[in-house]
Design an enzyme around this catalytic site. Structure first.
Site, PDB file in Angstrom:
ATOM      1  N   ARG A 228       9.172   5.224  -2.188  1.00  0.00           N
ATOM      2  CA  ARG A 228       9.514   5.842  -2.213  1.00  0.00           C
ATOM      3  C   ARG A 228       8.801   7.311  -1.835  1.00  0.00           C
ATOM      4  O   ARG A 228       7.860   7.166  -2.252  1.00  0.00           O
ATOM      5  CB  ARG A 228      10.380   6.809  -4.013  1.00  0.00           C
ATOM      6  CG  ARG A 228      11.326   5.799  -4.165  1.00  0.00           C
ATOM      7  CD  ARG A 228      12.460   6.384  -3.407  1.00  0.00           C
ATOM      8  NE  ARG A 228      13.114   5.739  -4.233  1.00  0.00           N
ATOM      9  CZ  ARG A 228      14.255   5.046  -3.695  1.00  0.00           C
ATOM     10  NH1 ARG A 228      13.759   4.118  -2.733  1.00  0.00           N
ATOM     11  NH2 ARG A 228      15.729   4.692  -4.448  1.00  0.00           N
ATOM     12  N   HIS A 276      14.312   7.457   5.754  1.00  0.00           N
ATOM     13  CA  HIS A 276      14.753   7.102   4.529  1.00  0.00           C
ATOM     14  C   HIS A 276      15.673   5.874   4.926  1.00  0.00           C
ATOM     15  O   HIS A 276      16.978   6.437   4.039  1.00  0.00           O
ATOM     16  CB  HIS A 276      15.472   7.884   3.454  1.00  0.00           C
ATOM     17  CG  HIS A 276      15.127   6.865   1.878  1.00  0.00           C
ATOM     18  ND1 HIS A 276      15.164   8.311   1.431  1.00  0.00           N
ATOM     19  CD2 HIS A 276      15.883   5.614   2.195  1.00  0.00           C
ATOM     20  CE1 HIS A 276      15.010   7.458  -0.135  1.00  0.00           C
ATOM     21  NE2 HIS A 276      15.555   5.929   0.628  1.00  0.00           N
TER      22      HIS A 276
HETATM   23  P1  NDP Z   1      11.446  -4.739  -7.713  1.00  0.00           P
HETATM   24  O1  NDP Z   1      12.124  -3.824  -9.156  1.00  0.00           O
HETATM   25  O2  NDP Z   1      11.656  -5.856  -6.910  1.00  0.00           O
HETATM   26  O3  NDP Z   1       9.786  -4.632  -7.465  1.00  0.00           O
HETATM   27  C1  NDP Z   1       8.747  -3.584  -7.662  1.00  0.00           C
HETATM   28  C2  NDP Z   1       7.178  -4.069  -7.656  1.00  0.00           C
HETATM   29  O4  NDP Z   1       7.042  -3.426  -8.427  1.00  0.00           O
HETATM   30  C3  NDP Z   1       6.710  -4.999  -9.261  1.00  0.00           C
HETATM   31  O5  NDP Z   1       6.080  -6.251  -8.171  1.00  0.00           O
HETATM   32  C4  NDP Z   1       6.528  -4.696 -10.310  1.00  0.00           C
HETATM   33  O6  NDP Z   1       5.510  -5.080 -10.675  1.00  0.00           O
HETATM   34  C5  NDP Z   1       6.031  -3.562  -9.038  1.00  0.00           C
HETATM   35  N1  NDP Z   1       5.128  -2.418  -9.886  1.00  0.00           N
HETATM   36  C6  NDP Z   1       6.547  -1.160 -10.702  1.00  0.00           C
HETATM   37  N2  NDP Z   1       5.312  -0.331 -11.710  1.00  0.00           N
HETATM   38  C7  NDP Z   1       4.224  -0.716 -11.039  1.00  0.00           C
HETATM   39  C8  NDP Z   1       3.123  -0.356 -11.475  1.00  0.00           C
HETATM   40  N3  NDP Z   1       3.244   0.759 -12.783  1.00  0.00           N
HETATM   41  N4  NDP Z   1       2.625  -0.688 -11.244  1.00  0.00           N
HETATM   42  C9  NDP Z   1       1.665  -1.495 -10.271  1.00  0.00           C
HETATM   43  N5  NDP Z   1       2.843  -2.436  -9.968  1.00  0.00           N
HETATM   44  C10 NDP Z   1       4.220  -1.993 -10.105  1.00  0.00           C
HETATM   45  O7  NDP Z   1      11.701  -3.402  -6.728  1.00  0.00           O
HETATM   46  P2  NDP Z   1      12.304  -3.866  -5.015  1.00  0.00           P
HETATM   47  O8  NDP Z   1      10.835  -4.716  -4.482  1.00  0.00           O
HETATM   48  O9  NDP Z   1      14.180  -4.198  -5.095  1.00  0.00           O
HETATM   49  O10 NDP Z   1      12.437  -2.771  -4.361  1.00  0.00           O
HETATM   50  C11 NDP Z   1      11.024  -1.793  -4.114  1.00  0.00           C
HETATM   51  C12 NDP Z   1      11.383  -0.456  -4.213  1.00  0.00           C
HETATM   52  O11 NDP Z   1      11.898  -0.380  -2.512  1.00  0.00           O
HETATM   53  C13 NDP Z   1      12.706   0.447  -4.992  1.00  0.00           C
HETATM   54  O12 NDP Z   1      12.497   0.859  -6.246  1.00  0.00           O
HETATM   55  C14 NDP Z   1      12.881   1.223  -3.688  1.00  0.00           C
HETATM   56  O13 NDP Z   1      12.332   2.932  -4.450  1.00  0.00           O
HETATM   57  C15 NDP Z   1      12.437   1.367  -2.617  1.00  0.00           C
HETATM   58  N6  NDP Z   1      12.847   0.764  -1.897  1.00  0.00           N
HETATM   59  C16 NDP Z   1      13.847   1.884  -0.677  1.00  0.00           C
HETATM   60  C17 NDP Z   1      14.795   1.468   0.447  1.00  0.00           C
HETATM   61  C18 NDP Z   1      14.298   1.925   1.863  1.00  0.00           C
HETATM   62  O14 NDP Z   1      15.459   2.340   2.354  1.00  0.00           O
HETATM   63  N7  NDP Z   1      13.145   3.415   2.088  1.00  0.00           N
HETATM   64  C19 NDP Z   1      15.806   0.495   0.524  1.00  0.00           C
HETATM   65  C20 NDP Z   1      15.309  -0.342  -1.394  1.00  0.00           C
HETATM   66  C21 NDP Z   1      14.398   0.050  -1.841  1.00  0.00           C
HETATM   67  P3  NDP Z   1       6.453  -6.209 -11.997  1.00  0.00           P
HETATM   68  O15 NDP Z   1       5.734  -7.261 -10.399  1.00  0.00           O
HETATM   69  O16 NDP Z   1       5.360  -6.927 -12.806  1.00  0.00           O
HETATM   70  O17 NDP Z   1       7.326  -6.318 -12.334  1.00  0.00           O
HETATM   71  C1  OXD Z   2      17.230   2.332  -2.356  1.00  0.00           C
HETATM   72  C2  OXD Z   2      17.172   3.183  -1.347  1.00  0.00           C
HETATM   73  O1  OXD Z   2      17.139   2.530  -3.579  1.00  0.00           O
HETATM   74  O2  OXD Z   2      17.962   2.654  -0.237  1.00  0.00           O
HETATM   75  O3  OXD Z   2      18.170   0.859  -1.971  1.00  0.00           O
HETATM   76  O4  OXD Z   2      16.434   3.923  -1.517  1.00  0.00           O
END
Ligand code: NDP
Ligand code: OXD
Length: 313
Positions: A228, A276
């Site tokens: 993000r 994005h």
């Molecule tokens: P998940 O919830 O599966 O994974 C999130 C990861 O971030 C986990 O490993 C989690 O730790 C870690 N995390 C969360 N908060 C913290 C913190 N405070 N400190 C350290 N680690 C943290 O999400 P996804 O993998 O499915 O997606 C990740 C992000 O990708 C989405 O939230 C979105 O913002 C972004 N995204 C962007 C897209 C784009 O087109 N640019 C498309 C899709 C998604 P833990 O394993 O311990 O829970």
């Molecule tokens: C998502 C994105 O969160 O597209 O899936 O950013």
């Protein structure tokens, strides 16, 4: 019995295709019949209109159109019902492609070669093997783990950082505040796949980038952010590139989107910008599982991929 209606509340893009595909099984509306419309049982949202969900008496769950849910929480009127986010093979595949594409392009000096081609320069810089490079993935969740597996298969060393310790074969894992600096110190190419929460906002700042490993011969550290935009500080990234803290960056997300035309990131020779677009939410793949979950929930089965509201993701 008639199935409850879906409220499709979307801003920023045309939801026509979502409307068509959700309508195969339930009636879908773009606006409720008033703030307390009792016919709405589910909401499918992307940056919904503020407070549109707040007083719907029969709303049972909210489905995010994306994997991230920060767009939902900017609304002060999000009722206390389960929020389901996207976890889908198709979206994961897109993100894996994006991460592998950007890591390989930086690793194989894509920016340098494109600049050389423009000037018709025939010069081969030193090459280094993938196993000499450590890619560090911030956010080792659904998307981070899939990207890690693909990078391992290509021979890269992979580090991962998460909130909790979740081991993964072949990956050196770090977690929590105490694990952050050791993770960065062992990372050449940083891939950010974190969710945006109060704990992660602004985390990708100049001081964090200073901790990345910068070894002689590698030409400098690299940042790839597809999580993000508000995880990062755009100005800090520019500063880091200008003073050599970073060699290059690939950015899919920005503090303000669309990226303003006045942003120097657009034209910086060592920044690769995408709008994005790393992993799109394709309704052709996502609506059927959403509709199936609604039916299953009504049969008494638990919802899958429910957001932990306290953690914010
Ligand atoms: P998940 O919830 O599966 O994974 C999130 C990861 O971030 C986990 O490993 C989690 O730790 C870690 N995390 C969360 N908060 C913290 C913190 N405070 N400190 C350290 N680690 C943290 O999400 P996804 O993998 O499915 O997606 C990740 C992000 O990708 C989405 O939230 C979105 O913002 C972004 N995204 C962007 C897209 C784009 O087109 N640019 C498309 C899709 C998604 P833990 O394993 O311990 O829970
Ligand atoms: C998502 C994105 O969160 O597209 O899936 O950013």
């Amino acid at each position: 019995m008639q199935k409850g209606r879906i409220l499709l509340s979307v801003t920023g893009f045309n939801p026509r295709r979502w409307m068509e595909l959700l309508s195969v099984d339930r009636e879908v509306v773009l606006e409720p019949d008033g703030p307390t419309d009792p016919s709405i049982t589910y909401a499918v949202v992307w940056k919904q209109r503020p407070n549109v969900l707040a007083r719907l008496p029969n709303l049972r769950a909210i489905f995010s159109i994306g994997a991230g849910v920060d767009h939902i929480f900017t609304d002060p009127g999000v009722p206390d019902v389960p929020i389901v986010r996207v976890v889908a093979e198709n979206l994961t595949q897109y993100m894996t492609e994006y991460v592998v594409w950007r890591v390989l392009d930086h690793h194989r000096q894509g920016m340098l070669y494109r600049a050389q081609q423009r000037k018709k320069v025939w010069h081969e810089p030193p090459q280094r093997p993938a196993n000499d490079i450590s890619v560090g993935i911030m956010g080792l969740g659904q998307l981070g783990r899939a990207a890690a597996a693909a990078l391992l298969a290509l021979g890269f060393r992979v580090n991962g950082w998460g909130r909790t310790d979740r081991p993964m074969a072949g990956v050196t894992t770090f977690s929590g505040d105490g694990g952050l600096i050791p993770f960065l110190n062992a990372t050449d190419i940083l891939v950010v796949l974190l969710p945006l929460t109060p704990a992660t906002q602004g985390i990708v700042n100049y001081w964090l980038l200073r901790e990345l490993r910068r070894r002689n011969g590698l030409g400098g550290a690299v940042l790839i952010n597809a999580g993000r935009g508000r995880l990062q500080r755009d100005a800090d990234i520019l500063r880091a590139i200008e003073d050599g803290t970073l060699k290059e960056a690939s950015l899919d997300v920005f503090e303000v989107e669309p990226l303003p035309r006045t942003s120097p990131l657009w034209s910086h020779p060592r920044v690769f910008v995408t709008p994005h677009a790393a992993a799109t939410s394709d309704p052709a793949h996502l609506t059927a599982p959403m509709l199936a979950q609604m039916d299953a929930y009504e049969r008494g089965e638990p919802l899958q991929n429910v957001v932990d509201r306290e953690a914010g993701y």
